[in-house]
Write a protein that holds these residues in place. Structure first.
Motif, PDB file in Angstrom:
ATOM      1  N   GLY A  23      27.420 -13.068  -5.261  1.00  0.00           N
ATOM      2  CA  GLY A  23      28.266 -11.946  -5.634  1.00  0.00           C
ATOM      3  C   GLY A  23      29.382 -11.651  -4.659  1.00  0.00           C
ATOM      4  N   THR A  24      29.355 -12.307  -3.475  1.00  0.00           N
ATOM      5  CA  THR A  24      30.390 -12.029  -2.482  1.00  0.00           C
ATOM      6  C   THR A  24      31.484 -13.087  -2.476  1.00  0.00           C
ATOM      7  N   ASP A  28      33.248 -16.038  -7.740  1.00  0.00           N
ATOM      8  CA  ASP A  28      32.324 -15.349  -8.636  1.00  0.00           C
ATOM      9  C   ASP A  28      32.907 -14.056  -9.181  1.00  0.00           C
ATOM     10  N   ARG A  29      34.055 -13.637  -8.657  1.00  0.00           N
ATOM     11  CA  ARG A  29      34.600 -12.324  -9.017  1.00  0.00           C
ATOM     12  C   ARG A  29      35.913 -12.406  -9.779  1.00  0.00           C
ATOM     13  N   PRO A 116      39.761  -9.460  -7.906  1.00  0.00           N
ATOM     14  CA  PRO A 116      38.574  -9.505  -8.768  1.00  0.00           C
ATOM     15  C   PRO A 116      38.821  -8.744 -10.067  1.00  0.00           C
ATOM     16  N   GLY A 124      33.336  -1.492 -13.469  1.00  0.00           N
ATOM     17  CA  GLY A 124      32.179  -2.293 -13.076  1.00  0.00           C
ATOM     18  C   GLY A 124      30.861  -1.553 -13.066  1.00  0.00           C
ATOM     19  N   THR A 190      31.886 -11.524 -16.377  1.00  0.00           N
ATOM     20  CA  THR A 190      32.219 -11.632 -14.958  1.00  0.00           C
ATOM     21  C   THR A 190      32.073 -10.279 -14.269  1.00  0.00           C
ATOM     22  N   ASN A 193      28.270  -9.577 -13.981  1.00  0.00           N
ATOM     23  CA  ASN A 193      27.605 -10.493 -13.054  1.00  0.00           C
ATOM     24  C   ASN A 193      27.981 -10.229 -11.605  1.00  0.00           C
ATOM     25  N   THR A 194      29.156  -9.655 -11.377  1.00  0.00           N
ATOM     26  CA  THR A 194      29.572  -9.335 -10.018  1.00  0.00           C
ATOM     27  C   THR A 194      28.565  -8.428  -9.337  1.00  0.00           C
ATOM     28  N   CYS A 198      24.101  -9.758  -7.013  1.00  0.00           N
ATOM     29  CA  CYS A 198      24.073  -9.469  -5.578  1.00  0.00           C
ATOM     30  C   CYS A 198      22.653  -9.609  -5.035  1.00  0.00           C
TER      31      CYS A 198
END
Length: 227
Positions: A23-24, A28-29, A116, A124, A190, A193-194, A198
């Motif tokens: 997640g970082t 992925d963002r 992102p 989010g 996306t 999932n962000t 994590c």
């Protein structure tokens, strides 16, 4: 005092992690991962942002992609983001110019940035807004119906860019194109999932306290992480 010069105090405080924190990672963002693809997508949007007088952002509108650039963009998108490729292919079908139509310009420009997507839509952590968007993408509701006034008002406040895009699509074609909704639904994954991917703290042990701690009189709340 320099901790690296006192190795005896560091024997129990250093730790290394080879596994990245889920997640970082930027990939992925963001929605379009490849930088060359994002650059071509930005050209396709027809919007460029440069710094003008006193470092202020200056928005200019550029020309269309060449046929060769368009082919390169589609080749990359078909491989990495096929849903977006399908939408773009539909938009340029029957035209002689490879440039986004007006309702899509700002939308594609935002997708071409390294920001992102959670910053693009800013919903989010808002389960209500996410649920409304999911219903729109699935054609479960007509967001423009009078019965949806409260939901539309809520979404406008939470995600103005998204609502502007939806309004422009509605005004241009009288409805919300299926392929555009498919892209929104894919972007929604996306966004979710962000936060869902994590890692928790349990995979990272606490750093042993020592005399060189920044706040030695306070209890340890969380150990240090190496990213």
């Amino acid at each position: 005092m320099r901790k690296d010069l006192i190795p005896s105090l560091l024997s129990n405080s250093e730790e290394t992690h080879t596994k990245p924190i889920s997640g970082t990672m930027l990939k992925d963002r963001i929605y379009v991962v490849d930088s060359k693809t994002r650059k071509l997508l930005r050209f396709f949007s027809g919007i460029q942002v440069t710094k003008g007088l006193k470092e202020k952002r200056k928005i200019t509108y550029t020309g269309a992609l060449s046929k060769q650039q368009y082919k390169e963009l589609m080749k990359k998108l078909i491989k990495d983001v096929p849903i977006l490729a399908s939408l773009i292919e539909t938009l340029v079908e029957g035209t002689n110019e490879y440039i986004a139509p007006d309702p899509y310009k700002q939308f594609f420009f935002e997708l071409s940035l390294t920001s992102p997507v959670v910053g693009m839509f800013q919903i989010g952590g808002d389960q209500k807004a996410l649920h409304i968007l999911k219903q729109i993408c699935n054609n479960e509701i007509d967001i423009f119906d009078s019965s949806m006034k409260k939901e539309l008002s809520y979404l406008q406040k939470r995600a103005p860019l998204l609502c502007n895009f939806i309004f422009d699509l509605k005004e241009r074609s009288g409805n919300l194109p299926i392929k555009a909704l498919a892209v929104l639904d894919d972007i929604l994954k996306t966004i979710v999932n962000t936060f869902m991917s994590c890692d928790t703290n349990k995979e990272y042990s606490d750093v042993a306290s020592n005399q060189l701690s920044f706040f030695p009189t306070l209890p340890t709340v969380h150990g240090k992480r190496q990213i």
